[in-house]
Design a protein around this motif. Structure first.
Motif, PDB file in Angstrom:
ATOM      1  N   SER A   8       0.796  -0.963   0.098  1.00 40.07           N
ATOM      2  CA  SER A   8      -0.224  -0.525   0.044  1.00 40.07           C
ATOM      3  C   SER A   8       0.928   1.514  -0.019  1.00 40.07           C
ATOM      4  N   GLN A   9       0.691   2.491  -1.024  1.00 40.55           N
ATOM      5  CA  GLN A   9       1.102   3.571  -1.191  1.00 40.55           C
ATOM      6  C   GLN A   9       0.801   4.710   0.232  1.00 40.55           C
ATOM      7  N   PRO A  10       1.254   4.632   2.044  1.00 34.25           N
ATOM      8  CA  PRO A  10       0.352   5.838   2.032  1.00 34.25           C
ATOM      9  C   PRO A  10       0.745   7.645   1.454  1.00 34.25           C
ATOM     10  N   TYR A  11       0.278   8.128   2.014  1.00 37.39           N
ATOM     11  CA  TYR A  11       0.200   9.910   1.489  1.00 37.39           C
ATOM     12  C   TYR A  11       0.168  10.232   2.937  1.00 37.39           C
ATOM     13  N   TYR A  12       0.186  11.949   2.233  1.00 38.15           N
ATOM     14  CA  TYR A  12      -0.088  12.811   3.817  1.00 38.15           C
ATOM     15  C   TYR A  12       0.054  13.891   2.650  1.00 38.15           C
ATOM     16  N   GLN A  13      -0.877  15.332   3.482  1.00 46.17           N
ATOM     17  CA  GLN A  13      -1.867  16.543   2.592  1.00 46.17           C
ATOM     18  C   GLN A  13      -1.008  17.849   4.205  1.00 46.17           C
ATOM     19  N   LEU A  14      -0.285  18.593   3.459  1.00 50.57           N
ATOM     20  CA  LEU A  14      -0.010  19.644   4.414  1.00 50.57           C
ATOM     21  C   LEU A  14      -0.729  20.814   5.173  1.00 50.57           C
ATOM     22  N   SER A  15      -2.143  20.893   3.805  1.00 50.56           N
ATOM     23  CA  SER A  15      -3.124  21.357   4.471  1.00 50.56           C
ATOM     24  C   SER A  15      -3.925  20.967   4.294  1.00 50.56           C
ATOM     25  N   VAL A  20      -2.696  11.946   7.737  1.00 52.04           N
ATOM     26  CA  VAL A  20      -1.397  10.764   7.018  1.00 52.04           C
ATOM     27  C   VAL A  20      -2.830  10.334   6.553  1.00 52.04           C
ATOM     28  N   SER A  21      -3.249   9.426   4.958  1.00 49.52           N
ATOM     29  CA  SER A  21      -3.955   8.589   4.965  1.00 49.52           C
ATOM     30  C   SER A  21      -3.005   7.418   4.418  1.00 49.52           C
ATOM     31  N   VAL A  22      -4.361   6.542   3.944  1.00 51.34           N
ATOM     32  CA  VAL A  22      -3.798   5.497   2.960  1.00 51.34           C
ATOM     33  C   VAL A  22      -4.886   5.184   2.674  1.00 51.34           C
ATOM     34  N   ARG A  23      -5.564   4.841   1.395  1.00 52.42           N
ATOM     35  CA  ARG A  23      -5.707   4.049   0.675  1.00 52.42           C
ATOM     36  C   ARG A  23      -5.933   3.233  -0.795  1.00 52.42           C
ATOM     37  N   ASP A  72      -8.288   4.809   5.875  1.00 53.38           N
ATOM     38  CA  ASP A  72      -8.278   5.478   7.081  1.00 53.38           C
ATOM     39  C   ASP A  72      -7.308   6.882   6.922  1.00 53.38           C
ATOM     40  N   ARG A  73      -7.521   7.902   7.730  1.00 51.93           N
ATOM     41  CA  ARG A  73      -6.886   8.908   7.894  1.00 51.93           C
ATOM     42  C   ARG A  73      -6.635   9.170   9.020  1.00 51.93           C
ATOM     43  N   LYS A  74      -5.585  10.196   9.458  1.00 51.14           N
ATOM     44  CA  LYS A  74      -5.577  10.628  10.311  1.00 51.14           C
ATOM     45  C   LYS A  74      -4.559  12.059  10.703  1.00 51.14           C
ATOM     46  N   VAL A  75      -5.334  13.017  12.065  1.00 51.88           N
ATOM     47  CA  VAL A  75      -5.120  14.426  11.573  1.00 51.88           C
ATOM     48  C   VAL A  75      -4.299  14.966  12.311  1.00 51.88           C
ATOM     49  N   THR A  76      -3.488  15.647  12.675  1.00 45.51           N
ATOM     50  CA  THR A  76      -2.691  15.931  13.783  1.00 45.51           C
ATOM     51  C   THR A  76      -3.448  16.814  14.408  1.00 45.51           C
ATOM     52  N   THR A  77      -4.040  18.230  13.844  1.00 47.28           N
ATOM     53  CA  THR A  77      -4.829  18.793  14.206  1.00 47.28           C
ATOM     54  C   THR A  77      -6.430  18.185  15.291  1.00 47.28           C
ATOM     55  N   THR A  78      -6.935  16.760  14.808  1.00 49.46           N
ATOM     56  CA  THR A  78      -8.005  16.980  15.155  1.00 49.46           C
ATOM     57  C   THR A  78      -7.538  15.434  16.191  1.00 49.46           C
ATOM     58  N   ASP A  79      -7.190  14.369  15.310  1.00 50.34           N
ATOM     59  CA  ASP A  79      -6.693  12.700  15.753  1.00 50.34           C
ATOM     60  C   ASP A  79      -5.589  12.828  17.010  1.00 50.34           C
ATOM     61  N   LEU A  80      -3.956  14.074  16.472  1.00 47.35           N
ATOM     62  CA  LEU A  80      -3.696  13.855  17.728  1.00 47.35           C
ATOM     63  C   LEU A  80      -3.454  14.695  18.542  1.00 47.35           C
ATOM     64  N   GLY A  81      -4.757  16.301  18.549  1.00 47.63           N
ATOM     65  CA  GLY A  81      -4.261  16.893  18.941  1.00 47.63           C
ATOM     66  C   GLY A  81      -3.666  17.821  19.773  1.00 47.63           C
ATOM     67  N   ILE A  82      -2.692  17.799  18.698  1.00 47.48           N
ATOM     68  CA  ILE A  82      -0.703  18.785  18.313  1.00 47.48           C
ATOM     69  C   ILE A  82      -1.372  19.709  16.870  1.00 47.48           C
ATOM     70  N   ALA A  83      -0.687  20.633  17.991  1.00 47.55           N
ATOM     71  CA  ALA A  83      -1.335  21.999  17.872  1.00 47.55           C
ATOM     72  C   ALA A  83      -0.090  22.897  16.665  1.00 47.55           C
ATOM     73  N   THR A 127       6.109  12.005  15.644  1.00 46.58           N
ATOM     74  CA  THR A 127       4.717  11.457  16.141  1.00 46.58           C
ATOM     75  C   THR A 127       4.251  10.500  15.786  1.00 46.58           C
ATOM     76  N   GLY A 128       3.119   9.406  16.445  1.00 45.91           N
ATOM     77  CA  GLY A 128       2.228   8.228  15.672  1.00 45.91           C
ATOM     78  C   GLY A 128       1.094   7.972  14.998  1.00 45.91           C
ATOM     79  N   PHE A 129       1.693   7.892  13.686  1.00 45.64           N
ATOM     80  CA  PHE A 129      -0.601   7.767  13.393  1.00 45.64           C
ATOM     81  C   PHE A 129      -0.058   6.181  13.422  1.00 45.64           C
ATOM     82  N   ALA A 130      -1.899   6.517  13.768  1.00 49.90           N
ATOM     83  CA  ALA A 130      -2.548   4.926  14.072  1.00 49.90           C
ATOM     84  C   ALA A 130      -3.149   4.805  12.897  1.00 49.90           C
ATOM     85  N   VAL A 131      -2.602   5.206  11.848  1.00 58.80           N
ATOM     86  CA  VAL A 131      -3.811   4.607  10.075  1.00 58.80           C
ATOM     87  C   VAL A 131      -3.965   3.358  10.220  1.00 58.80           C
TER      88      VAL A 131
END
Length: 494
Positions: A155-162, A206-209, A216-227, A234-238
């Protein structure tokens, strides 16, 4: 004999060796897998893919530094310490690295020292880091991304910075252990001309599709609470696993230039004016997003289509001007605790309606409307009466269904379908399988008695010239399909 492996604190002292030259042969061809370039101030990690054989002290052997497995920053830091302790020539120059907090995966490149190429950075595992200029200004910040759950090797995970930003694939497939640049400045002394001038430290998704698997997708602001993202790890439970149904289909059939039926009849569209639908148990709802399903695909096939849209960066919106790119937005459904498909808009807070969901699937779907309210279908039963070829071919044959309670009296009550049409007509209207099929509103029907209760019924099919007569007693119960036979024989007496 050394073998390719992740290089960390447990093995760096036996698997790393300083090279006398860089990968480009300057000033001499490389002889080891780590090169401290005292002229340019860069550091190179020379992998087995570039230099298959090195001498670790006992003669030529396989280079254990692999571009996929990588090297932890803790090993880079410890190796520099080791080399400076034994190599007085190296001590003449400023250090390349410093440590901040090993257990947080936080290290630094200092004194304008930095990796030579993007590939040298992509090979670093287990850490984020800062890159400091000689004037102590920050040239770059790399935020360490570490996968914590299951991601398949292919699988090819990917990320977005906005939010909604362009997707960027990680350098390798499978489990995530790479750092992502979230800050760049060219304004320090000396200038890092390729650092860029940007600051995206407030958001990362961070997503994997992978089609056929769960998304699944995890977001730093909501799922991880990182400001604010920084030079640490940091770990992403994707997580992904086998999808309940989508794995039954080939992506090429579902989406793209080689689509097959029923997907050729599907498209996702954002409407300028929401459509109002009122066929639910609950009140009517408005829907800005719809899936047109003119090929009458099943719910599983619609879900596969939505998954296909979510894994592409194409514009998936059928709207004439609005653009929605699949990988950049959320997914278009989820499963609730009861295992039902719950629709949602992946692009905004509006709702999603699916056209032409088959009767057999209507109890498996829940719609979310534009107001965020959930809508469900009444329990509909598909009633299938097989009348046979003889009745279908008799041009005068007819069928009629009554509720059994008052049948054989003047007060006999005709069964009504879910659209309140009487269940009666000509036998010639049967389908190609010689069946009369109608949808019955089990939840709402009160014509035949108390709603949401079983109802005994009578089905008649009688001919006039070609077929005889048949009568069948059947009961409509709360199940997807009620099927029975009511097939008259060949008329030989008229």
């Amino acid at each position: 004999m050394a073998i390719a492996q992740l290089i960390d604190l447990s093995n760096y002292d036996t698997l790393l060796v300083t090279s006398s030259g860089g990968r480009n042969g300057d000033p001499v061809p490389p002889s080891g897998n780590v090169y401290f370039n005292t002229v340019s101030g860069t550091i190179e990690f020379i992998t087995k893919q570039e230099l298959p054989t090195i001498n670790l002290g006992d003669g030529p052997e396989d280079n254990p530094l692999d571009e996929t497995l990588g090297i932890k920053f803790e090993a880079i830091y410890a190796f520099e310490n080791q080399e400076r302790a034994s190599n007085e020539e190296l001590r003449k120059y400023n250090r390349w690295t410093s440590g901040t907090f090993k257990f947080g995966g936080a290290y630094n490149f200092i004194n304008s020292r930095k990796p030579t190429t993007a590939a040298d950075r992509a090979i670093i595992r287990g850490s984020g880091w800062n890159e400091y200029a000689s004037d102590a200004g920050i040239d770059r910040i790399y935020f360490g991304n570490k996968g914590l759950s299951n991601i398949y090797a292919g699988s090819q995970p990917y990320y977005q910075l906005s939010a909604g930003g362009a997707p960027v694939d990680y350098a390798k497939t499978g489990q995530i252990d790479e750092a992502v640049q979230v800050f760049g400045s060219t304004g320090n002394t000396p200038s890092d001309d390729t650092a860029g001038d940007f600051d995206t430290r407030t958001y990362e998704a961070v997503s994997v599709r992978t089609f056929g698997n769960t998304y699944d997708r995890k977001v730093t602001t909501t799922d991880l609470g990182i400001a604010e993202l920084g030079g640490y790890s940091t770990g992403f439970a994707v997580n992904e696993g086998a999808h309940l149904t989508t794995g039954d289909y080939d992506l090429a059939d579902v989406y793209g230039g080689a689509q097959t039926s029923p997907w050729t009849g599907m498209h996702l569209e954002e409407l300028d004016t929401p459509v109002n639908r009122d066929e639910f148990v609950e009140a009517a709802g408005d829907f800005t997003w719809v899936v047109v399903n003119s090929g009458t695909g099943t719910l599983d096939q619609i879900v596969a289509y939505l998954d296909a849209l979510a894994q592409t960066d194409d514009d998936i919106n059928y709207h004439i001007t609005n653009v929605t790119r699949g990988k950049r937005v959320g997914t278009w459904y989820y499963y609730n605790a009861a295992g039902k498909v719950v629709t949602r808009s992946g692009a905004d807070t509006n709702g999603l309606y699916l056209y032409n969901v088959p009767t057999a699937d209507k109890q498996r779907v829940v719609f979310t409307d534009d107001a965020g309210n959930l809508k469900t279908y009444a329990f509909s039963v598909s009633v299938e009466a097989e009348i046979g070829a003889t009745a279908k071919s008799d041009v005068n044959a007819w069928y009629h269904s009554f509720f059994a309670a008052a049948y054989n009296t003047s007060g006999a009550i005709t069964v009504l379908d879910a659209d309140t049409n009487p269940v009666k007509g000509m036998a010639s209207s049967a389908n190609g399988s010689n069946k009369i099929i109608f949808e019955f509103d089990y939840t709402g029907d009160s014509v035949g008695g108390t709603p949401n209760t079983p109802k005994n019924c009578v089905f008649l099919c009688e001919g006039d010239g070609g077929a005889t007569q048949a009568k069948t007693l059947y009961t409509i119960v709360q199940q997807t399909t009620v099927a029975f036979s009511c097939a008259p024989g060949v008329e030989n007496n008229a």
